[in-house]
Design an enzyme around this catalytic site. Sequence first.
Site, short mmCIF file in Angstrom:
data_model
loop_
_atom_site.label_atom_id
_atom_site.label_comp_id
_atom_site.label_asym_id
_atom_site.label_seq_id
_atom_site.Cartn_x
_atom_site.Cartn_y
_atom_site.Cartn_z
CB SER A 203 -0.89 0.03 1.25
OG SER A 203 -1.81 -1.03 1.20
NE ARG B 180 -2.59 4.67 0.41
CZ ARG B 180 -3.17 3.50 0.09
NH1 ARG B 180 -2.47 2.52 -0.46
NH2 ARG B 180 -4.46 3.31 0.32
N GLY C 181 -6.16 -3.92 -7.46
CA GLY C 181 -7.32 -3.10 -7.09
C GLY C 181 -6.89 -1.73 -6.61
NE ARG D 3 -11.01 -6.88 -6.29
CZ ARG D 3 -9.96 -6.55 -5.56
NH1 ARG D 3 -8.74 -6.68 -6.05
NH2 ARG D 3 -10.12 -6.08 -4.34
CB SER E 30 -13.01 0.62 1.15
OG SER E 30 -12.17 0.76 0.01
CD GLN F 92 -8.29 -1.19 -3.10
OE1 GLN F 92 -9.32 -1.44 -3.73
NE2 GLN F 92 -7.25 -2.00 -3.05
CG ASP G 2 -5.34 -6.91 2.36
OD1 ASP G 2 -6.48 -7.04 1.88
OD2 ASP G 2 -4.57 -5.98 2.04
NE ARG H 181 -3.40 -9.67 0.69
CZ ARG H 181 -2.24 -9.03 0.63
NH1 ARG H 181 -1.13 -9.62 1.02
NH2 ARG H 181 -2.17 -7.78 0.20
C1 S3P Z 1 -5.63 -1.37 0.10
C2 S3P Z 1 -6.87 -1.37 0.69
C3 S3P Z 1 -7.63 -2.59 0.96
C4 S3P Z 1 -6.76 -3.84 0.85
C5 S3P Z 1 -5.88 -3.81 -0.35
C6 S3P Z 1 -4.94 -2.60 -0.29
C7 S3P Z 1 -4.96 -0.07 -0.13
O1 S3P Z 1 -8.68 -2.72 0.01
O2 S3P Z 1 -7.57 -4.99 0.83
O3 S3P Z 1 -5.09 -4.98 -0.41
O4 S3P Z 1 -3.74 -0.05 -0.40
O5 S3P Z 1 -5.64 0.97 -0.04
P1 S3P Z 1 -10.14 -2.08 0.28
O6 S3P Z 1 -10.01 -0.62 0.29
O7 S3P Z 1 -10.98 -2.57 -0.88
O8 S3P Z 1 -10.59 -2.65 1.60
#
Ligand code: S3P
Length: 429
Positions: free
Chosen positions: A23, A27, A94, A122, A167, A169, A315, A388
């Site tokens: 993550s 970023r 994602g 997704r 979330s 994300q 996760d 995972r």
């Molecule tokens: C992430 C947020 C999570 C996580 C993903 C990484 C991120 O997803 O499951 O592996 O880096 O912001 P969600 O925001 O869909 O929960």
Amino acid sequence: MNSITIQPAAAVRGVITVPGDKSISHRSIMLGAIANGITTVRGFLRGEDNMSTMHAFRAMGVDIDDDGETIRITGRGLHGLKEPGDILDCGNSGTTIRLITGLLSGQSFFSVVTGDKYLRKRPMKRVVEPLSRMGARISGRNDGTLAPLAINGGFLKGVEYQSPVSSAQIKSSIMLAGLYADGETRVSEPSLSRDHSERMFRHFGASLDVHSDGVAVRGGFELTAREVTVPGDISSAAFFIVAALITPDSELLIRNVGVNRSRTGVIDILLAMGGDIQLQDEREVSGEPVADILVRSSRLKGIAISGSVVPRAIDEFPAICIAAARAEGVTSVRDARELRVKETDRITAMANNLRKLGITVTETEDGMDITGSERLLGGTVDSCGDHRIAMSLSVAALVASGAIMVTDIGCVATSFPTFFPLLEKVSSK
Ligand code: S3P
């Protein structure tokens, strides 16, 4: 389709590090690309997901140099990205597709984002809807809810958005759009998801307020390039924490792991199950808490998991399921509906695979009940194309009564390319 066969182990021992946090790595590229000046990143995760982010920004004219040690990003400023000449392929990631869609919503050019067959299934409405409210014009398959997504950005206005799910994300996608919006953009969520964006926005000098009920970003402020040191990924460490807990005679020290409270749900859960886990030498690096984690074999017991700890461990449920399969009694997981829309439906995938190993599992709509057992059978299990799932089933093999073959393991490269050699290195036969 490649597979691996893993034999039971006598112990898991040693001192290891795990690759950089996925993550935070994503970023660092995104903010580095739109900051002014040169951002350097150490400890960057060179997994396929993060490489998707890197390729996307290179395709928008960002100069990103990697000497194998340090990543150097020459930021183009808030408004310096170029229209990409082709579709941006986010692969399996994602985080790449949802965060970049927020960022692209603020650009005055046209772009298209897509991904692999898993990512194209997704849900994208969760970002398309709030970004459209801010003024972005986004279309996509299935009435704009599935990738590929086509984005006509620019001229955003700040909004107040209450996300129905916790979330990072969704939150981060809106925050990135908020950097370009007129006025203030506020996002709140039912309970706190990982806050790496909040921390990194601050690190890069964004105008940002974090409230008890969410985050507010003011648009139009330029960011300043920074040095970022990425800690080890607790999501990767989790497989080794569980491996050492469930395998007899084990003692494992995992150095330099990110222990941000919004990510340490897995530690809280495993401690509540009776795990012997100690955090040592807690410190802060680039605005993120870091520690060394010492784990010893433990007798685990089943517990009930629900509520605000769930987003803090989102996760790690595949790994937690393996701990639950070895615990005494029943472990129940609830409020975890989000697991159904990860790289695969992780509730069904783990339930089906654990049953193949002789474990009793009952699925519910938002979780599952796992009845632990001292006896885990050998056999063949399937990753369902999810990194995972592949790694957690490989850990289960260490304590099975016979070898376990895990099929379709290529996906492990998305987040942890060195997983199998490291597992081999710490486990003695
Ligand atoms: C992430 C947020 C999570 C996580 C993903 C990484 C991120 O997803 O499951 O592996 O880096 O912001 P969600 O925001 O869909 O929960």
